[in-house]
Design an enzyme around this catalytic site. Structure first.
Site, PDB file in Angstrom:
ATOM      1  N   PHE A  14       0.807  -1.222   0.000  1.00 45.98           N
ATOM      2  CA  PHE A  14       0.000   0.000   0.000  1.00 45.98           C
ATOM      3  C   PHE A  14       0.836   1.265   0.000  1.00 45.98           C
ATOM      4  O   PHE A  14       0.359   2.320  -0.406  1.00 45.98           O
ATOM      5  CB  PHE A  14      -0.929   0.015   1.226  1.00 45.98           C
ATOM      6  N   LYS A  33      -1.234  -7.840  -8.690  1.00 44.11           N
ATOM      7  CA  LYS A  33      -2.174  -7.809  -7.575  1.00 44.11           C
ATOM      8  C   LYS A  33      -1.750  -6.674  -6.655  1.00 44.11           C
ATOM      9  O   LYS A  33      -0.874  -6.820  -5.816  1.00 44.11           O
ATOM     10  CB  LYS A  33      -2.161  -9.146  -6.827  1.00 44.11           C
ATOM     11  N   GLU A  89      -5.056  -3.873  -1.673  1.00 45.89           N
ATOM     12  CA  GLU A  89      -6.486  -3.594  -1.655  1.00 45.89           C
ATOM     13  C   GLU A  89      -6.814  -2.297  -0.925  1.00 45.89           C
ATOM     14  O   GLU A  89      -7.953  -1.823  -0.994  1.00 45.89           O
ATOM     15  CB  GLU A  89      -7.226  -4.767  -1.001  1.00 45.89           C
ATOM     16  N   SER A 115       5.975  -6.857   3.951  1.00 46.07           N
ATOM     17  CA  SER A 115       6.561  -7.147   5.262  1.00 46.07           C
ATOM     18  C   SER A 115       7.383  -8.432   5.209  1.00 46.07           C
ATOM     19  O   SER A 115       7.191  -9.284   4.333  1.00 46.07           O
ATOM     20  CB  SER A 115       5.453  -7.282   6.306  1.00 46.07           C
ATOM     21  N   CYS A 121       9.748   1.421   3.585  1.00 56.16           N
ATOM     22  CA  CYS A 121      10.733   0.462   4.076  1.00 56.16           C
ATOM     23  C   CYS A 121      12.133   1.046   4.111  1.00 56.16           C
ATOM     24  O   CYS A 121      13.036   0.449   4.693  1.00 56.16           O
ATOM     25  CB  CYS A 121      10.719  -0.804   3.229  1.00 56.16           C
ATOM     26  N   GLU A 142       9.499  -3.424  13.313  1.00 55.77           N
ATOM     27  CA  GLU A 142       9.304  -2.447  12.245  1.00 55.77           C
ATOM     28  C   GLU A 142       7.973  -1.744  12.504  1.00 55.77           C
ATOM     29  O   GLU A 142       6.901  -2.330  12.341  1.00 55.77           O
ATOM     30  CB  GLU A 142       9.291  -3.122  10.874  1.00 55.77           C
TER      31      GLU A 142
END
Length: 498
Positions: A149, A173, A176, A226, A281, A382
């Site tokens: 995202f 993909k 969402e 992640s 990240c 994190e």
């Protein structure tokens, strides 16, 4: 409420599974769209479309592919503000940050335009008498990308432009949580002349992810997200015979030596820790202050942090927007509220922050924690939010040992005026991307992005030369064309290079 669609075979396709997920405006907290979650059959339809398109796209000339990519680059440039607005509306980041995201993604499109140079093969002539050997690179077939995202336009562009430039077809993909930017990228690719089925977008959740990992016609999968999910992607993908590159999480350290310009270091710590609300990240999560720099550096960071303008991403005055969801906002806040009990000093507390007129938005203020023990959750995990930890080290050796003991190795940075110390750091630190007086060392498009240790699963980094290698497979061809004057003859001996 607007319904999102899949993009399959060059056209929008309504979701048929009956399952949907909410898409919020993080600045208001209101649900503005819903996104369909693909069924196995819908994923299969996208893969079938890509497989059919590969029959012609995989053999299309490099000239044809680059013509489409150059046109695509023009369209992205013309629509960059529109794409940035979609990112701001669904992710929440400020418009300038969203524009920067689009620009960094376009770097890879520009790299893809040079694919005739990037996939050039090799030829050795006369390796034996009238024998030549050539090495070429060919596409894999249908490949897939699963993206996060936090960069809904940039990360997909890290993947599919190079993949299709190499002759593959692609099933994406996206997250969402903010699916509109990826969908718009596919629309523009079609407008640029990309044949139907070469790029498909399947909206969805774990059902779609698992089907992509299991589908026998998917040859390779790229992932950014992640660490736990990256591990899952790698293991499940390999189980089903796929090539996998899976980029995981991070806990990036910024080492500040006593000779550093502390004002400059404080500015860069602010930018790197709180930009994009810390949801990246490559954010700096930990500042390692060496020697007696700590108190002064913390004061300078705190002074700057308290002056940041936090508000809706659509407001040009905002420097930081909201987080992606209410649940994530609350999780980030929990690291700050529990920090003192675990031995940290809370210098700036951003929990409980609200924006007037946007009380239902997913806002949180920036937080600064000092003297954080390495046993504290705020250090170990994190956080993926605007929380900066400061730890103290007496010496460079202590600092480098601290950084290298992290299970992650994505990015790191050193701030110093000492070239010798910087050179030593870049060789000794255990991370895939290193900055010297650069807090977020994300490589330019023609160098590859990727970390070490629990920040990368798979053999290839993303984009750059590693991206070309990942999306192609090598073939070596040995040929001999006998001279018409040769009489031939039979010889059962093992062939030798003479």
């Amino acid at each position: 409420m607007q319904n999102m669609n899949h993009w399959i075979g060059g056209k929008p396709v309504e979701g048929a599974s009956g399952r949907f997920g909410p898409v919020y405006n993080p600045a208001t907290g209101a649900q503005e769209k819903q996104v369909p979650f693909a069924s196995v059959d819908e994923v299969d339809a996208a893969v079938a479309s890509a497989k059919a398109a590969f029959e012609s796209w995989g053999t299309a000339s490099l000239a044809k592919r680059t013509t489409v990519l150059f046109k695509y680059r023009e369209l992205l440039d013309a629509h960059r503000d529109e794409i940035a607005e979609l990112i701001t509306a669904e992710h929440g980041k400020v418009h300038s940050d969203a524009l920067g995201e689009v620009a960094r993604g376009m770097e890879i499109v520009e790299l893809a335009c040079s694919v005739p140079q990037l996939v050039k093969g090799e030829l050795s002539t006369q390796v034996s008498t009238r024998v030549d050997v050539a090495a070429i690179r060919q596409p894999l077939g249908v490949v897939a990308g699963i993206t996060p995202f936090n960069f809904p336009a940039m990360v997909p562009m890290w993947m599919f432009p190079l993949a299709i430039a190499c002759g593959n077809t692609f099933v994406l993909k996206p997250s969402e949580k903010d699916p509109s930017a990826s969908y718009r990228l596919a629309e523009l690719a079609s407008e640029a002349g990309l044949p139907d089925g070469v790029l498909n977008v399947v909206q969805g959740d774990k059902v779609a992810v698992d089907r992509l990992l299991e589908h026998p016609d998917i040859t390779a999968v790229s992932f950014v997200g992640s660490t736990p999910i990256a591990k899952y992607i790698q293991l499940k993908g390999i189980e089903h015979g796929k090539r996998v590159q899976a980029l995981g999480g991070a806990k990036n350290h910024m080492l500040v030596l006593p000779d550093a310009d502390l004002d400059f270091a404080a500015d860069q710590a602010i930018n790197a820790a709180y930009g994009s609300a810390g949801e990246r990240c490559m954010a700096v999560s930990v500042v390692v202050a060496v020697g007696d720099t700590g108190d002064e550096l913390v004061d300078k960071i705190a002074e700057r942090a308290k002056g940041l303008k936090i508000g809706p991403g659509s407001d040009a005055a905002s420097e930081m927007g909201p987080l992606i969801t209410r649940e994530h906002r609350d999780k980030v806040a929990s690291y700050v509220t529990g920090a003192a009990a675990q031995g940290a000093e809370v210098v700036v507390d951003g929990t409980g922050f609200t924006v007037p007129g946007h009380e239902d938005g997913f806002f949180i203020g920036v937080s600064l924690l000092d003297k954080v023990p390495v046993t504290a959750d705020a250090y170990k995990d994190e956080i993926f939010g605007p929380v900066l930890c400061v730890v103290r080290a007496e010496t460079y050796d202590e600092a480098i040992a601290l950084i290298n003991s992290s299970r992650w190795g994505n990015g790191t940075a050193i701030f110093t005026r000492d070239g010798g110390a910087a050179r030593r750091f870049q060789l000794e630190v255990q991370a895939g991307m290193v900055g010297v007086n650069v807090p977020i060392p994300v490589p330019v498009g023609y160098h590859s992005f990727g970390g070490w240790k629990d920040s990368l699963f798979g053999d290839h980094h993303i984009y750059g030369n590693d991206g070309i290698a990942f999306y192609t497979q090598g073939k070596v061809i040995t040929t001999r064309w006998p001279d018409p004057a040769d009489g031939g003859g039979i010889n059962l001996g093992f062939p030798s290079n003479s």
